[in-house]
Design a protein around this motif. Structure first.
Motif, PDB file in Angstrom:
ATOM      1  N   SER A 329       0.742  -1.069  -0.014  1.00 31.42           N
ATOM      2  CA  SER A 329      -0.062   0.159   0.000  1.00 31.42           C
ATOM      3  C   SER A 329       0.994   1.401   0.048  1.00 31.42           C
ATOM      4  CB  SER A 329      -0.996  -0.083   1.167  1.00 31.42           C
ATOM      5  OG  SER A 329      -2.013  -1.062   1.089  1.00 31.42           O
ATOM      6  N   VAL A 330       1.950   1.143   0.743  1.00 30.80           N
ATOM      7  CA  VAL A 330       2.810   2.448   0.758  1.00 30.80           C
ATOM      8  C   VAL A 330       3.338   2.643  -0.758  1.00 30.80           C
ATOM      9  CG1 VAL A 330       5.125   3.109   1.686  1.00 30.80           C
ATOM     10  CG2 VAL A 330       3.556   2.100   3.156  1.00 30.80           C
ATOM     11  N   LEU A 331       3.515   1.641  -1.447  1.00 35.14           N
ATOM     12  CA  LEU A 331       4.093   1.731  -2.683  1.00 35.14           C
ATOM     13  C   LEU A 331       3.351   2.558  -3.590  1.00 35.14           C
ATOM     14  CD1 LEU A 331       6.198  -1.634  -3.294  1.00 35.14           C
ATOM     15  CD2 LEU A 331       7.108   0.965  -3.132  1.00 35.14           C
ATOM     16  N   ARG A 332       2.009   2.623  -3.327  1.00 32.75           N
ATOM     17  CA  ARG A 332       0.931   3.256  -3.955  1.00 32.75           C
ATOM     18  C   ARG A 332       0.655   4.915  -3.581  1.00 32.75           C
ATOM     19  NH1 ARG A 332      -1.364  -2.097  -3.960  1.00 32.75           N
ATOM     20  NH2 ARG A 332      -2.648  -1.475  -2.332  1.00 32.75           N
ATOM     21  N   GLN A 333       1.677   5.210  -2.640  1.00 31.95           N
ATOM     22  CA  GLN A 333       1.598   6.431  -1.942  1.00 31.95           C
ATOM     23  C   GLN A 333       2.364   7.411  -2.422  1.00 31.95           C
ATOM     24  OE1 GLN A 333      -0.799   7.779   0.366  1.00 31.95           O
ATOM     25  NE2 GLN A 333      -1.965   6.028  -0.027  1.00 31.95           N
ATOM     26  N   ASP A 334       3.304   7.147  -3.657  1.00 31.72           N
ATOM     27  CA  ASP A 334       4.057   8.028  -4.166  1.00 31.72           C
ATOM     28  C   ASP A 334       5.196   8.194  -3.374  1.00 31.72           C
ATOM     29  OD1 ASP A 334       5.487   9.596  -6.183  1.00 31.72           O
ATOM     30  OD2 ASP A 334       4.265  11.433  -5.517  1.00 31.72           O
ATOM     31  N   PRO A 335       5.655   7.244  -2.482  1.00 33.40           N
ATOM     32  CA  PRO A 335       6.966   8.049  -1.826  1.00 33.40           C
ATOM     33  C   PRO A 335       8.186   7.950  -2.212  1.00 33.40           C
ATOM     34  CG  PRO A 335       6.713   5.370  -1.831  1.00 33.40           C
ATOM     35  CD  PRO A 335       5.515   5.946  -2.799  1.00 33.40           C
ATOM     36  N   ASP A 336       9.000   8.804  -1.857  1.00 31.57           N
ATOM     37  CA  ASP A 336      10.561   8.665  -2.073  1.00 31.57           C
ATOM     38  C   ASP A 336      11.316   7.884  -1.276  1.00 31.57           C
ATOM     39  OD1 ASP A 336      10.539  10.925  -4.164  1.00 31.57           O
ATOM     40  OD2 ASP A 336       9.573  12.200  -2.499  1.00 31.57           O
ATOM     41  N   ILE A 337      11.286   8.106  -0.114  1.00 30.79           N
ATOM     42  CA  ILE A 337      11.900   7.223   1.093  1.00 30.79           C
ATOM     43  C   ILE A 337      10.895   6.371   1.569  1.00 30.79           C
ATOM     44  CG2 ILE A 337      13.590   7.190   3.025  1.00 30.79           C
ATOM     45  CD1 ILE A 337      14.526   9.793   1.880  1.00 30.79           C
ATOM     46  N   ILE A 338      11.376   4.887   1.886  1.00 30.80           N
ATOM     47  CA  ILE A 338      10.301   3.820   2.627  1.00 30.80           C
ATOM     48  C   ILE A 338      11.249   3.387   3.740  1.00 30.80           C
ATOM     49  CG2 ILE A 338       8.943   2.032   2.439  1.00 30.80           C
ATOM     50  CD1 ILE A 338       8.785   2.658  -0.501  1.00 30.80           C
ATOM     51  N   MET A 339      10.776   3.334   5.234  1.00 28.12           N
ATOM     52  CA  MET A 339      11.220   2.727   6.106  1.00 28.12           C
ATOM     53  C   MET A 339      10.425   1.519   6.546  1.00 28.12           C
ATOM     54  SD  MET A 339      11.866   2.111   9.648  1.00 28.12           S
ATOM     55  CE  MET A 339      11.440   3.238  10.796  1.00 28.12           C
ATOM     56  N   VAL A 340      11.047   0.315   6.623  1.00 29.15           N
ATOM     57  CA  VAL A 340      10.303  -0.747   6.796  1.00 29.15           C
ATOM     58  C   VAL A 340      10.918  -1.275   8.322  1.00 29.15           C
ATOM     59  CG1 VAL A 340       9.704  -3.129   6.279  1.00 29.15           C
ATOM     60  CG2 VAL A 340      10.086  -1.570   4.455  1.00 29.15           C
ATOM     61  N   GLY A 341      10.059  -1.418   9.298  1.00 26.72           N
ATOM     62  CA  GLY A 341      10.739  -1.611  10.900  1.00 26.72           C
ATOM     63  C   GLY A 341      11.602  -2.845  10.522  1.00 26.72           C
ATOM     64  N   GLU A 342      11.242  -3.929   9.877  1.00 25.58           N
ATOM     65  CA  GLU A 342      12.050  -5.129  10.134  1.00 25.58           C
ATOM     66  C   GLU A 342      11.689  -6.029   8.917  1.00 25.58           C
ATOM     67  OE1 GLU A 342      12.830  -9.359  12.510  1.00 25.58           O
ATOM     68  OE2 GLU A 342      11.693  -7.450  13.629  1.00 25.58           O
ATOM     69  N   ILE A 343      12.417  -6.576   8.140  1.00 29.97           N
ATOM     70  CA  ILE A 343      12.375  -7.561   7.078  1.00 29.97           C
ATOM     71  C   ILE A 343      12.258  -9.003   7.734  1.00 29.97           C
ATOM     72  CG2 ILE A 343      13.251  -8.846   4.719  1.00 29.97           C
ATOM     73  CD1 ILE A 343      14.485  -5.882   4.067  1.00 29.97           C
ATOM     74  N   ARG A 344      11.105  -9.371   7.690  1.00 31.53           N
ATOM     75  CA  ARG A 344      10.971 -10.836   8.558  1.00 31.53           C
ATOM     76  C   ARG A 344      10.711 -11.903   7.655  1.00 31.53           C
ATOM     77  NH1 ARG A 344       6.738  -8.560  13.368  1.00 31.53           N
ATOM     78  NH2 ARG A 344       8.153  -7.352  14.345  1.00 31.53           N
ATOM     79  N   ASP A 345      10.227 -11.742   6.473  1.00 32.15           N
ATOM     80  CA  ASP A 345       9.911 -13.089   5.666  1.00 32.15           C
ATOM     81  C   ASP A 345      10.196 -12.756   4.041  1.00 32.15           C
ATOM     82  OD1 ASP A 345       7.495 -11.313   4.808  1.00 32.15           O
ATOM     83  OD2 ASP A 345       6.618 -11.583   6.465  1.00 32.15           O
ATOM     84  N   GLU A 346      10.015 -13.753   3.275  1.00 27.73           N
ATOM     85  CA  GLU A 346      10.232 -13.639   1.978  1.00 27.73           C
ATOM     86  C   GLU A 346       9.509 -12.488   1.188  1.00 27.73           C
ATOM     87  OE1 GLU A 346      10.005 -16.409  -1.836  1.00 27.73           O
ATOM     88  OE2 GLU A 346       9.965 -17.372   0.161  1.00 27.73           O
ATOM     89  N   GLU A 347       8.175 -12.460   1.419  1.00 26.66           N
ATOM     90  CA  GLU A 347       7.355 -11.625   0.856  1.00 26.66           C
ATOM     91  C   GLU A 347       7.644  -9.977   1.009  1.00 26.66           C
ATOM     92  OE1 GLU A 347       2.589 -10.554   0.084  1.00 26.66           O
ATOM     93  OE2 GLU A 347       3.228 -11.686   1.940  1.00 26.66           O
ATOM     94  N   THR A 348       8.026  -9.623   2.426  1.00 31.43           N
ATOM     95  CA  THR A 348       8.499  -8.532   2.566  1.00 31.43           C
ATOM     96  C   THR A 348       9.724  -8.102   1.995  1.00 31.43           C
ATOM     97  OG1 THR A 348       7.488  -8.536   4.860  1.00 31.43           O
ATOM     98  CG2 THR A 348       9.020  -6.861   4.595  1.00 31.43           C
ATOM     99  N   ALA A 349      10.757  -9.021   1.832  1.00 32.55           N
ATOM    100  CA  ALA A 349      12.164  -8.793   1.378  1.00 32.55           C
ATOM    101  C   ALA A 349      11.840  -8.733  -0.082  1.00 32.55           C
ATOM    102  CB  ALA A 349      12.892 -10.173   1.676  1.00 32.55           C
ATOM    103  N   THR A 358      13.642  -0.047  -8.163  1.00 29.52           N
ATOM    104  CA  THR A 358      12.644   0.788  -9.338  1.00 29.52           C
ATOM    105  C   THR A 358      12.663   2.214  -8.663  1.00 29.52           C
ATOM    106  OG1 THR A 358      10.645   0.178  -7.712  1.00 29.52           O
ATOM    107  CG2 THR A 358      11.071  -1.131  -9.754  1.00 29.52           C
ATOM    108  N   GLY A 359      13.733   2.611  -8.063  1.00 31.41           N
ATOM    109  CA  GLY A 359      13.915   4.071  -7.861  1.00 31.41           C
ATOM    110  C   GLY A 359      13.591   4.595  -6.534  1.00 31.41           C
ATOM    111  N   HIS A 360      13.129   3.868  -5.396  1.00 32.07           N
ATOM    112  CA  HIS A 360      13.124   4.214  -3.963  1.00 32.07           C
ATOM    113  C   HIS A 360      14.314   4.140  -2.958  1.00 32.07           C
ATOM    114  CE1 HIS A 360       9.031   3.116  -5.876  1.00 32.07           C
ATOM    115  NE2 HIS A 360       8.751   4.137  -5.208  1.00 32.07           N
ATOM    116  N   MET A 361      14.252   4.802  -1.986  1.00 36.43           N
ATOM    117  CA  MET A 361      15.317   4.460  -1.067  1.00 36.43           C
ATOM    118  C   MET A 361      14.585   3.758   0.136  1.00 36.43           C
ATOM    119  SD  MET A 361      17.856   6.763   1.054  1.00 36.43           S
ATOM    120  CE  MET A 361      19.186   7.240   0.114  1.00 36.43           C
TER     121      MET A 361
END
Length: 517
Positions: A329-349, A358-361
């Motif tokens: 959902s965050v990727l549909r919010q036109d983000p420049d920088i995204i912070m993910v609290g923790e990469i826990r599983d394959e899907e999140t990774a 694709t151009g995001h930090m």
């Protein structure tokens, strides 16, 4: 016979003092209330006794006669003694074998929950219940001592309370088993947990305010043989200073991090075990990147620090909002920088890696033992090497070591074993060390010898050689060798330097990172 220290009478702070339940049992509640005293512990056959009037020799003689043991009087605050008496002797008043006060406390608290009464509207009798006073004391003491975690552990004959201070667990107090049920109920009510469910683990959250500072406590229950073990993690919501200086990066590490932060896209990872300061590092980087021209969105579990100008999203697994679904959902919010609290599983990774390509930090944390291990961990999650070589910009692995107390540390000669340890330097040159500092313990550091912590880290900035090793499918050891050849300072070498600078001890180096060489 008043205890004397350097010509001054000792005084104990009962809020930060461990009270032995066996000592409590040695004196009746009637005597404790009559003389306003609180037993603390037995040491060398003597009873350490907190007294509001330590020169009351009639009380000392009376108690000595009753327990048939010598008494060491120690001055304590009168109000603190009364509070301890109300808490520790709540289960002592027995009538026909029933602990009415503890039971009444449990009933009153449970009744308040059943009626839907809020904390602000609670009956005065509930607020003064021993369990409520004890819970308040535990939470307040954890804040006073700077504890990061509280462990409340029920056993057959007592309940142990431990605080994690500067990364090390310390026993703080014991309470009677009959107080555990009302204390557990109180905490579960405050945390919004189901007080009737005792067979399954639960999670909750408490909001607490002390001296205008707000704290969040994450509460986790785990069923054990003798009851539910409670683990409470403290999160300070205000008063946090975001500053690169507070991270204590070296000049070289700052240069590497600046290069990574200037990249228009890619993943910056902070790795390490739980409690190693990964999130704090990520928040500091995020604060530097915070700009009104950038759309920054985070997805966290939980939101540990509230930051002005950043859109922060709280994970809610019960409602279906996970890291993976939230990140989509965050990727549909036109983000420049995204912070993910923790990469826990394959899907999140997978989503994080593709977002970086694709151009995001992307900023995130990962549980690995060192910086090169982040690559192999993501490969284990199913990420292809050709994706990782393009996605990852920088990996920061870190640990926290305790700082020596500046008021009492002493310099001494190295032992042969310590000299051997300090000269194991990952292939780098040996060092000649005249001496190192050791902990002693004083009033300033609560006789621990350490005060506060600092980070040690290794910063791996990806270059062409690292990317080629990833393409060739090399393991973490091969990546580490290439990184060291490129000038990466390892966790161990970083910690050795901190020891040589007199900030920490060889014991801390061995405890935290020696096994990584």
């Amino acid at each position: 016979m008043v205890a004397v220290n350097n010509g001054k009478q000792d005084k104990v702070d009962l809020k930060c003092c461990r009270i032995d339940i066996e000592a409590v049992k040695s004196i009746s509640p009637e005597i404790a209330k009559k003389y306003k005293v609180m037993p603390i512990s037995f040491i060398d056959g003597k009873l350490n006794l907190a007294m509001s009037e330590p020169l009351n020799f009639f009380a000392i003689d009376d108690i000595t006669f009753m327990i048939q043991k010598p008494v060491t009087p120690i001055m304590a605050d009168s109000a603190a003694i009364e509070e301890c008496i109300s808490i520790y002797y709540s289960g002592e008043a027995e009538t026909k074998g029933k602990h009415f006060e503890a039971t009444a406390s449990h009933s009153a608290i449970t009744a308040a929950s059943a009626s839907g009464t809020s904390a602000a509207e609670e009956d005065e009798s509930v607020k003064k219940a021993p369990a409520v006073l004890l819970v308040n004391k535990i939470l307040n003491t954890s804040i006073t001592m700077g504890a990061s975690d509280i462990h409340i552990e029920p056993f057959e004959e007592s309940v142990r309370v431990r605080f994690r201070v500067d990364g090390v667990l310390k026993e703080n107090m014991y309470m009677p088993p009959e107080l555990f049920a009302p204390v557990s109920t109180r905490l579960k009510i405050l945390a919004g947990m189901d007080i009737a469910e005792k067979r399954l683990p639960q999670d909750g959250r408490i909001e607490f305010e002390v001296s205008r500072s707000k704290y969040d406590f994450r509460v986790s229950s785990l069923p054990t043989v003798f009851g539910e073990k409670l683990e409470i993690r403290k999160l300070e919501r205000t008063g946090f200073s975001f500053s690169r200086d507070s991270l204590q990066f070296s000049e070289k590490e700052n240069e590497l991090l600046d290069i990574a932060m200037r990249a228009p896209h890619g993943i910056i990872l902070a790795t390490g075990p739980t409690g190693s300061g990964k999130t704090t590092t990520i928040y500091n980087i995020l604060n530097e990147l915070n700009d009104c021209e950038k759309n920054i969105v985070t997805i966290e579990d939980p939101v540990e620090y509230v930051m002005e100008g950043i859109n922060q999203v709280q994970v809610n697994t019960k409602a279906g909002l996970t890291f993976a679904s939230g990140l989509r959902s965050v990727l549909r919010q036109d983000p420049d920088i995204i912070m993910v609290g923790e990469i826990r599983d394959e899907e999140t990774a997978a989503i994080a890696v593709r977002a970086a390509i694709t151009g995001h930090m992307v900023l995130s944390t990962l549980h690995t033992n060192d910086a090169p291990g982040a690559v192999t961990r993501l490969m284990d999650m199913g990420m292809e090497p050709y994706l990782l070589r393009e996605a990852i910009t920088c990996v920061i692995a870190q640990r926290l070591v305790r700082r020596l107390c500046i008021h009492c540390k002493i310099k001494r000669d190295l032992t042969a074993r310590e000299a051997e340890i300090l000269n194991v330097r990952g292939g780098q040159e040996s060092v000649n060390v005249a001496g190192v500092f050791s902990p002693v313990g004083c009033e300033k550091c609560n006789n621990i010898g350490y005060s506060g912590r600092r980070a040690i880290r290794e910063v791996l900035l990806f270059n062409d050689k690292i990317r080629k090793e990833i393409d060739d499918g090399k393991n973490a050891d091969a990546l580490r060798c290439v990184a060291i050849q490129a000038g990466m300072t390892t966790l161990f070498d970083n910690c050795v330097q901190v020891v040589l600078d007199g900030e920490t001890s060889v014991q801390e180096l061995v405890r935290v990172v020696y096994g990584r060489v």
